[in-house]
Motif scaffolding. Structure first.
Motif, short mmCIF file in Angstrom:
data_model
loop_
_atom_site.label_atom_id
_atom_site.label_comp_id
_atom_site.label_asym_id
_atom_site.label_seq_id
_atom_site.Cartn_x
_atom_site.Cartn_y
_atom_site.Cartn_z
N ASP A 134 -63.14 5.52 -5.66
CA ASP A 134 -62.67 4.13 -5.64
C ASP A 134 -62.07 3.75 -4.30
O ASP A 134 -61.25 2.85 -4.21
N THR A 172 -60.93 0.02 -4.22
CA THR A 172 -59.52 -0.14 -4.61
C THR A 172 -58.51 0.38 -3.58
O THR A 172 -57.57 -0.31 -3.23
N SER A 182 -60.25 1.19 -11.99
CA SER A 182 -60.97 1.66 -10.80
C SER A 182 -62.13 2.60 -11.12
O SER A 182 -62.16 3.72 -10.63
#
Ligand code: C5P
Length: 222
Positions: free
Chosen positions: A130, A134, A189
């Protein structure tokens, strides 16, 4: 800021850490293995017999854990406080439980914070699931590395044999597919390609070819 942030995401055993390490070396960047951080938390929770689905208990236990990395060959050394856990976190029991820990929002929040702090100075190659979506949505370079499940199982099998882990190939492929499924379908995520990430299918490529491909993308951005 010195150097770029390079995010390398993708499913299990796509070769992320191998190429991320080599790319970091080529550019003099710091390599950050975020999977090792989730593995370290998993290891620590198992050692302390904490229920891996108990978010509050795992988050509380994390207050007793400082994860750190030290240079080492061929693999970077991973520490839980002053205990070296480099090999321990690659064992099948940790590997097969890590997705459970990685699905806990509080755990992700704590590790994401730490990862952002490490990358703040730039000049970092960070690999995970991620990072581009993220952890470092502003990363200048985002790569999404994939390979067929059969090819990934084959590579992991060869790597395992060197480490003295002898899991049958078919079982490895099943475990890899199950972990990808868990990582891709979790609420927080999930593993997914960032809209602005470059997709690289490494199935037919050598390690050097993948490293060269990523190096070209970095040079274009510099
Ligand atoms: O990269 P590696 O296979 O060592 O990652 C182990 C596990 O850690 C993944 O299967 C995933 O569950 C979790 N992980 C994650 N987010 C990251 C890196 C790893 O959820 N950024």
């Amino acid at each position: 800021k010195q150097g770029l942030q390079v995010a390398i995401d993708g499913p299990a055993s796509a070769g992320k850490s191998t190429v991320a390490k080599l790319v970091a070396k080529r550019f003099g960047y710091i390599y950050v293995d975020t999977g090792a951080m989730y593995r370290a938390v998993t290891y620590w929770a198992m050692q302390h017999s904490v229920d891996l689905t108990d978010e509050a208990a795992v988050a509380e236990l994390m207050q007793t854990l400082t994860i750190s990395f030290k240079p080492g060959e061929p693999d970077q050394l991973v520490f839980a406080n002053d205990q070296e856990i480099t090999m321990a976190i690659r064992q099948p029991d940790v590997t097969n439980n890590v997705s459970t820990i990685a699905a806990l929002p509080k755990v992700r929040e704590i590790l994401t914070d730490q990862q952002r702090q490490i990358a703040a100075a730039g000049g970092t190659v960070m690999d995970g699931r991620d990072i581009g979506t993220t952890v470092l949505p502003q990363a200048e370079v985002k790569v999404f590395l994939v390979a067929s499940a059969a090819e990934r199982a084959k590579r992991r099998y060869a790597e395992n044999i060197k480490k003295g882990i002898d899991t049958p190939l078919a079982q490895l492929q099943a475990e890899i597919e199950l972990r990808d499924h868990k990582d891709s379908t979790r609420k927080v995520s999930p593993l997914t390609q960032a809209a602005d990430a470059v997709l690289v299918d490494t199935t037919p490529m050598s390690i050097d070819q993948v490293v060269d491909t990523i190096a070209e993308i970095i040079k274009k951005q510099s």
